[in-house]
Scaffold this motif. Structure first.
Motif, PDB file in Angstrom:
ATOM      1  N   VAL A  60      20.166  11.771 -15.868  1.00  0.00           N
ATOM      2  CA  VAL A  60      18.729  11.564 -15.680  1.00  0.00           C
ATOM      3  C   VAL A  60      18.367  10.119 -15.932  1.00  0.00           C
ATOM      4  O   VAL A  60      17.863   9.349 -15.142  1.00  0.00           O
ATOM      5  CB  VAL A  60      17.740  12.314 -16.631  1.00  0.00           C
ATOM      6  CG1 VAL A  60      16.245  12.125 -16.723  1.00  0.00           C
ATOM      7  CG2 VAL A  60      17.851  13.866 -16.327  1.00  0.00           C
ATOM      8  N   CYS A  61      18.981   9.487 -16.884  1.00  0.00           N
ATOM      9  CA  CYS A  61      18.761   8.207 -17.350  1.00  0.00           C
ATOM     10  C   CYS A  61      20.254   7.416 -17.052  1.00  0.00           C
ATOM     11  O   CYS A  61      21.161   7.646 -17.733  1.00  0.00           O
ATOM     12  CB  CYS A  61      18.577   7.997 -18.591  1.00  0.00           C
ATOM     13  SG  CYS A  61      18.386   6.212 -19.219  1.00  0.00           S
ATOM     14  N   LEU A  62      20.363   6.697 -15.909  1.00  0.00           N
ATOM     15  CA  LEU A  62      21.556   6.013 -15.422  1.00  0.00           C
ATOM     16  C   LEU A  62      21.738   4.933 -16.478  1.00  0.00           C
ATOM     17  O   LEU A  62      22.968   4.520 -16.745  1.00  0.00           O
ATOM     18  CB  LEU A  62      21.384   5.352 -14.034  1.00  0.00           C
ATOM     19  CG  LEU A  62      21.392   6.677 -12.856  1.00  0.00           C
ATOM     20  CD1 LEU A  62      21.211   6.080 -11.638  1.00  0.00           C
ATOM     21  CD2 LEU A  62      22.621   7.117 -12.826  1.00  0.00           C
ATOM     22  N   CYS A  63      20.574   4.196 -16.842  1.00  0.00           N
ATOM     23  CA  CYS A  63      20.945   3.146 -17.767  1.00  0.00           C
ATOM     24  C   CYS A  63      21.709   3.307 -18.985  1.00  0.00           C
ATOM     25  O   CYS A  63      22.380   2.589 -19.788  1.00  0.00           O
ATOM     26  CB  CYS A  63      19.460   2.429 -18.168  1.00  0.00           C
ATOM     27  SG  CYS A  63      18.628   1.854 -16.759  1.00  0.00           S
ATOM     28  N   ASN A  64      21.320   4.428 -19.446  1.00  0.00           N
ATOM     29  CA  ASN A  64      22.110   4.874 -20.657  1.00  0.00           C
ATOM     30  C   ASN A  64      23.015   6.231 -20.574  1.00  0.00           C
ATOM     31  O   ASN A  64      23.280   6.763 -21.652  1.00  0.00           O
ATOM     32  CB  ASN A  64      20.823   5.328 -21.989  1.00  0.00           C
ATOM     33  CG  ASN A  64      20.131   4.017 -22.234  1.00  0.00           C
ATOM     34  OD1 ASN A  64      20.499   3.041 -22.665  1.00  0.00           O
ATOM     35  ND2 ASN A  64      18.827   4.084 -21.718  1.00  0.00           N
TER      36      ASN A  64
ATOM     37  N   GLY B   2      15.081   5.969 -21.242  1.00  0.00           N
ATOM     38  CA  GLY B   2      13.919   5.266 -20.936  1.00  0.00           C
ATOM     39  C   GLY B   2      13.731   3.754 -21.437  1.00  0.00           C
ATOM     40  O   GLY B   2      12.695   2.997 -21.529  1.00  0.00           O
ATOM     41  N   SER B   3      14.862   3.577 -22.301  1.00  0.00           N
ATOM     42  CA  SER B   3      14.591   2.240 -23.323  1.00  0.00           C
ATOM     43  C   SER B   3      14.875   0.940 -22.419  1.00  0.00           C
ATOM     44  O   SER B   3      14.820   0.024 -22.689  1.00  0.00           O
ATOM     45  CB  SER B   3      15.601   2.359 -24.602  1.00  0.00           C
ATOM     46  OG  SER B   3      16.920   2.440 -24.049  1.00  0.00           O
ATOM     47  N   ASP B   4      15.332   1.342 -21.251  1.00  0.00           N
ATOM     48  CA  ASP B   4      15.731   0.042 -20.481  1.00  0.00           C
ATOM     49  C   ASP B   4      14.905  -0.062 -19.069  1.00  0.00           C
ATOM     50  O   ASP B   4      13.833  -0.708 -19.283  1.00  0.00           O
ATOM     51  CB  ASP B   4      17.297   0.330 -19.791  1.00  0.00           C
ATOM     52  CG  ASP B   4      17.990  -1.063 -19.680  1.00  0.00           C
ATOM     53  OD1 ASP B   4      16.994  -2.032 -19.258  1.00  0.00           O
ATOM     54  OD2 ASP B   4      19.068  -1.191 -19.787  1.00  0.00           O
ATOM     55  N   CYS B   5      15.062   0.403 -17.981  1.00  0.00           N
ATOM     56  CA  CYS B   5      14.331   0.234 -17.002  1.00  0.00           C
ATOM     57  C   CYS B   5      13.089   1.163 -16.807  1.00  0.00           C
ATOM     58  O   CYS B   5      11.944   0.929 -16.308  1.00  0.00           O
ATOM     59  CB  CYS B   5      14.986   0.295 -15.454  1.00  0.00           C
ATOM     60  SG  CYS B   5      15.598   2.239 -15.063  1.00  0.00           S
ATOM     61  N   GLY B   6      13.065   2.205 -17.508  1.00  0.00           N
ATOM     62  CA  GLY B   6      11.958   3.071 -17.618  1.00  0.00           C
ATOM     63  C   GLY B   6      11.879   4.037 -16.486  1.00  0.00           C
ATOM     64  O   GLY B   6      10.874   4.958 -16.197  1.00  0.00           O
ATOM     65  N   LYS B   7      12.866   4.082 -15.411  1.00  0.00           N
ATOM     66  CA  LYS B   7      12.344   5.096 -14.227  1.00  0.00           C
ATOM     67  C   LYS B   7      12.557   6.305 -14.764  1.00  0.00           C
ATOM     68  O   LYS B   7      12.270   7.416 -13.706  1.00  0.00           O
ATOM     69  CB  LYS B   7      13.453   4.401 -13.228  1.00  0.00           C
ATOM     70  CG  LYS B   7      13.067   3.429 -12.445  1.00  0.00           C
ATOM     71  CD  LYS B   7      13.804   2.526 -11.302  1.00  0.00           C
ATOM     72  CE  LYS B   7      13.625   1.478 -10.540  1.00  0.00           C
ATOM     73  NZ  LYS B   7      14.806   0.924  -9.989  1.00  0.00           N
ATOM     74  N   CYS B   8      13.512   6.714 -15.514  1.00  0.00           N
ATOM     75  CA  CYS B   8      13.888   8.195 -15.905  1.00  0.00           C
ATOM     76  C   CYS B   8      12.682   8.904 -16.685  1.00  0.00           C
ATOM     77  O   CYS B   8      12.764   9.886 -17.051  1.00  0.00           O
ATOM     78  CB  CYS B   8      15.002   8.085 -16.699  1.00  0.00           C
ATOM     79  SG  CYS B   8      14.678   7.075 -18.304  1.00  0.00           S
TER      80      CYS B   8
HETATM   81 FE1  FES Z   1      16.673   5.532 -18.034  1.00  0.00          FE
HETATM   82 FE2  FES Z   1      16.576   3.096 -16.634  1.00  0.00          FE
HETATM   83  S1  FES Z   1      17.346   5.170 -15.946  1.00  0.00           S
HETATM   84  S2  FES Z   1      15.955   3.535 -18.690  1.00  0.00           S
END
Ligand code: FES
Length: 57
Positions: free
Chosen positions: A3-7, A36-42
């Motif tokens: 769901v959250c690729l950044c994390n 959601g702590s990085d790009c927030g798209k998730c």
């Molecule tokens: Fe979750 Fe970027 S995908 S913060």
């Protein structure tokens, strides 16, 4: 699936946390994991998964 690729947080991890710790809001869920702590798209998808899992409790 992630769901959250950044994390690297999967839907499975979110569902498990909701069942185990029963967060009442997305903010409470975010205290358990950095979603959601990085790009927030998730954020939107994370909320939907959290609500879906809460409905099954
Ligand atoms: Fe979750 Fe970027 S995908 S913060």
């Amino acid at each position: 699936m992630y769901v959250c690729l950044c994390n690297a947080i999967s839907d499975k991890v979110i569902r498990h946390a909701v069942r185990q710790y029963q967060p009442r809001s997305l903010n409470q869920l975010r205290q358990l994991m950095p979603i959601g702590s990085d790009c927030g798209k998730c954020i939107r998808q994370a909320r939907l998964i959290m609500e879906e899992e809460q409905a099954m409790l």
